[in-house]
Design a protein around this motif. Sequence first.
Motif, PDB file in Angstrom:
ATOM      1  N   VAL A 171       0.791  -1.183  -0.003  1.00 33.23           N
ATOM      2  CA  VAL A 171       0.090  -0.015  -0.019  1.00 33.23           C
ATOM      3  C   VAL A 171       0.783   1.268   0.038  1.00 33.23           C
ATOM      4  O   VAL A 171       1.948   1.161   0.672  1.00 33.23           O
ATOM      5  CB  VAL A 171      -0.753   0.007   1.211  1.00 33.23           C
ATOM      6  N   GLU A 176      -5.229   3.529  -0.271  1.00 35.87           N
ATOM      7  CA  GLU A 176      -5.133   2.138  -0.467  1.00 35.87           C
ATOM      8  C   GLU A 176      -5.101   1.349   0.604  1.00 35.87           C
ATOM      9  O   GLU A 176      -5.343   0.114   0.681  1.00 35.87           O
ATOM     10  CB  GLU A 176      -3.558   2.025  -1.344  1.00 35.87           C
ATOM     11  N   LEU A 177      -4.449   1.784   1.874  1.00 28.47           N
ATOM     12  CA  LEU A 177      -4.542   1.089   3.149  1.00 28.47           C
ATOM     13  C   LEU A 177      -5.957   0.514   3.520  1.00 28.47           C
ATOM     14  O   LEU A 177      -6.284  -0.558   3.729  1.00 28.47           O
ATOM     15  CB  LEU A 177      -4.042   1.952   4.165  1.00 28.47           C
ATOM     16  N   ALA A 180      -6.988  -1.990   0.888  1.00 36.77           N
ATOM     17  CA  ALA A 180      -6.339  -3.311   1.095  1.00 36.77           C
ATOM     18  C   ALA A 180      -6.875  -4.017   2.311  1.00 36.77           C
ATOM     19  O   ALA A 180      -6.977  -5.290   2.237  1.00 36.77           O
ATOM     20  CB  ALA A 180      -4.971  -3.106   0.981  1.00 36.77           C
TER      21      ALA A 180
END
Length: 290
Positions: A171, A176-177, A180
């Motif tokens: 990430v 994105e974290l 994910a």
Amino acid sequence: MAAAVAAAIALAACPGAEALGASLIVRRAGEGALSTLADSVAGEVKKKPGAGSPRIVEMTGDPIADRAAIEREAKQATVVYAVGADATGLVGDLPNAAIIALGIANPAKVKTSGTYLSVYPRLDRVFTFLQEKLAAKRVGFLHTPTQNGEMALLFAKAAQTRGLTFNPIPVSSPGELARALKDELPKIDVLLLAVDPLLFDRRNLETIVAQSIAQKKPAVGFLRDLTALGVPVCLVSSPGEVAAKAVELSEFTGIKGKKRVEIDSALVYLSRKSSAALNLSQDLGTVDGR
């Protein structure tokens, strides 16, 4: 400039140390794990018969002054212990001393040649712990690819050796974290947290802890302070053992390139609140943090 240079002057070694080959420790002043590690190295050096006290350069943050102090104090040194990435970067040009680097998450990101004491315990033992204590079969590895892509490959190899399924989770942003964690947590049993800038952002870490606990997937880190921030389990090599290994390895000079060395054992720390939320046994290790 004069004040910065004066602040960086090393402590003098005891008389006679040069005859045996003096040691130099390069560190940044302050509290925290790196300071504890540097103190542990100094203590281990003093245990060597006839070695005396190591010289110490306390970095000031002024690269010119720090480099001058290091070069001056390294003239009599046969081994230099560099604690942290900044210190390791500054000692790379020293011509005659063996370099022992400590506190570096990913040696591939530092140009200096030498022996690197890993911040991670022996990886095969990490995965044995995950199997035997956390009943893990599928393990995720959360990391920033630009910072820890190489470490992801090493972890993958160690997981494969133990017969575990390994899911790298790269990430690069908070967005994105979040995505994910939503996508990958259902696929794994345990989430490994690389020593990575991703974790040094308090908001990111809160997201990781909250989501992993909500989905009953234990997160496992490798810095003791993370338990105080809610990470359920942390596997951490003892500073004393790391320091003892560093001094032992200082006998072997002439390293070309980089050699990464892992410490055999690890201490297990638990976050009191988070481990209870996951019904983790207190027999896993020391209860530490909130």
